[in-house]
Design an enzyme around this catalytic site. Sequence first.
Site, PDB file in Angstrom:
ATOM      1  N   CYS A  12       0.878  -1.173   0.000  1.00  0.00           N
ATOM      2  CA  CYS A  12       0.000   0.000   0.000  1.00  0.00           C
ATOM      3  C   CYS A  12       0.918   1.226   0.000  1.00  0.00           C
ATOM      4  O   CYS A  12       2.138   1.109   0.149  1.00  0.00           O
ATOM      5  CB  CYS A  12      -0.871  -0.001   1.261  1.00  0.00           C
ATOM      6  SG  CYS A  12       0.107   0.065   2.764  1.00  0.00           S
ATOM      7  N   HIS A  40       5.644  -5.661   8.175  1.00  0.00           N
ATOM      8  CA  HIS A  40       5.474  -7.083   8.495  1.00  0.00           C
ATOM      9  C   HIS A  40       5.860  -7.959   7.310  1.00  0.00           C
ATOM     10  O   HIS A  40       5.027  -8.687   6.763  1.00  0.00           O
ATOM     11  CB  HIS A  40       4.033  -7.356   8.928  1.00  0.00           C
ATOM     12  CG  HIS A  40       3.740  -6.857  10.300  1.00  0.00           C
ATOM     13  ND1 HIS A  40       2.590  -6.204  10.633  1.00  0.00           N
ATOM     14  CD2 HIS A  40       4.485  -6.896  11.427  1.00  0.00           C
ATOM     15  CE1 HIS A  40       2.632  -5.881  11.911  1.00  0.00           C
ATOM     16  NE2 HIS A  40       3.775  -6.281  12.411  1.00  0.00           N
ATOM     17  N   HIS A 122      -2.635  -3.730  19.431  1.00  0.00           N
ATOM     18  CA  HIS A 122      -1.888  -3.454  18.192  1.00  0.00           C
ATOM     19  C   HIS A 122      -0.958  -2.254  18.398  1.00  0.00           C
ATOM     20  O   HIS A 122      -1.371  -1.225  18.941  1.00  0.00           O
ATOM     21  CB  HIS A 122      -2.870  -3.181  17.043  1.00  0.00           C
ATOM     22  CG  HIS A 122      -2.210  -3.247  15.705  1.00  0.00           C
ATOM     23  ND1 HIS A 122      -1.380  -2.243  15.242  1.00  0.00           N
ATOM     24  CD2 HIS A 122      -2.228  -4.193  14.740  1.00  0.00           C
ATOM     25  CE1 HIS A 122      -0.935  -2.584  14.036  1.00  0.00           C
ATOM     26  NE2 HIS A 122      -1.431  -3.769  13.721  1.00  0.00           N
ATOM     27  N   GLU A 124       0.046  -0.005  16.440  1.00  0.00           N
ATOM     28  CA  GLU A 124      -0.445   1.263  15.860  1.00  0.00           C
ATOM     29  C   GLU A 124      -1.362   1.977  16.861  1.00  0.00           C
ATOM     30  O   GLU A 124      -1.253   3.189  17.078  1.00  0.00           O
ATOM     31  CB  GLU A 124      -1.209   0.994  14.554  1.00  0.00           C
ATOM     32  CG  GLU A 124      -1.794   2.280  13.963  1.00  0.00           C
ATOM     33  CD  GLU A 124      -2.821   2.040  12.850  1.00  0.00           C
ATOM     34  OE1 GLU A 124      -2.607   1.142  12.028  1.00  0.00           O
ATOM     35  OE2 GLU A 124      -3.830   2.772  12.822  1.00  0.00           O
ATOM     36  N   ASN A 218      -2.903  -8.303   8.101  1.00  0.00           N
ATOM     37  CA  ASN A 218      -3.761  -8.041   6.933  1.00  0.00           C
ATOM     38  C   ASN A 218      -3.638  -9.166   5.910  1.00  0.00           C
ATOM     39  O   ASN A 218      -4.602  -9.491   5.222  1.00  0.00           O
ATOM     40  CB  ASN A 218      -3.501  -6.640   6.354  1.00  0.00           C
ATOM     41  CG  ASN A 218      -2.297  -6.568   5.453  1.00  0.00           C
ATOM     42  OD1 ASN A 218      -2.363  -6.943   4.287  1.00  0.00           O
ATOM     43  ND2 ASN A 218      -1.183  -6.105   5.980  1.00  0.00           N
TER      44      ASN A 218
HETATM   45  S1  SF4 Z   1      -2.671   3.426   6.940  1.00  0.00           S
HETATM   46 FE1  SF4 Z   1      -1.683   1.444   6.897  1.00  0.00          FE
HETATM   47  S2  SF4 Z   1      -2.729   0.318   5.261  1.00  0.00           S
HETATM   48 FE2  SF4 Z   1      -3.194   2.501   4.971  1.00  0.00          FE
HETATM   49  S3  SF4 Z   1      -1.650   3.259   3.541  1.00  0.00           S
HETATM   50 FE3  SF4 Z   1      -0.909   3.632   5.617  1.00  0.00          FE
HETATM   51  S4  SF4 Z   1       0.372   1.845   6.106  1.00  0.00           S
HETATM   52 FE4  SF4 Z   1      -0.929   1.291   4.365  1.00  0.00          FE
END
Ligand code: SF4
Length: 280
Positions: A12, A40, A122, A124, A218
């Site tokens: 992404c 990951h 998580h 994040e 994911n």
């Molecule tokens: S928020 Fe996460 S899934 Fe979305 S672009 Fe950023 S790294 Fe990728």
Amino acid sequence: MKVLLAKRAGFCFGVKRATQMAFEAAGIDKTTYTLGPIIHSPQVVNKLEEMGVKVLKNLDTMDRGTIIIRSHGVASHEIEEAVQKQLEIVDATCPFVKKAQEHVKRLSETGYGVVVVGDADHPEVQGIVSYGGDKVFVVGSGEEVSKLPKMNKIGVVAQTTQSFENLKNVVSECLLRGGEIRVFNTICDATAIRQEEAKELAYQVDCMLVVGGFNSANTRRLSEVCVEIQPRTHHIETAAEIDPGWFDGVERVGVTAGASTPKWIIDEVVSRIEELNKSN
Ligand code: SF4
């Protein structure tokens, strides 16, 4: 046998950006580290390690050099520690994650109790929460809102990979509890798009390969989504794991990959299938 590759398989935007930044930083400084794995993908982490970039769990042992911040961010105190130690910081936090961190900070500073919709374990989410004060609460679902203390002003922010449905449920519950609600939709659609494409593909093929780190949530989710539609779904990390027996009687094979899977690994998987196809 025909190979159908999902259009948006692999990196992404945020992961691509973080990986590029890490490879650019590698080699500039001999003491370059990442705080936790940059993404990951064990293969990307190994490649960076070969270039001298090592993974650190924390900054305790680091007193000079360059630290690269991973795509899903770190806690605010870790950034402060890096600044205090005068380390060179390469901040590869995805801008979407950064936005969520900034909203939590601003909401806390302006007197809102903050509800973060996400998975409390998580990294994040732990990073996002660290930017707020003592009134930041993580909820996994709408039902959990009833356990929160009474708040007049509620700010809502979501982990980037949450579903819109779950955010909506949490917001509905918050509306029943607070006088003033501010909602920031910080969901990134990269994960949802990959899942939708994978589903469409799984319906069209006799066998699905989902490529990506076994430690990538994911990618595992992509595999689960596919297996519900096509039981002959296999989650692999690299082409070496492909078993030729998987393709017995298969006319169309679908390939998709998680958001942290590099293109070179996807290419190797497709080449391996084509090779097996020729030798049959
Ligand atoms: S928020 Fe996460 S899934 Fe979305 S672009 Fe950023 S790294 Fe990728």
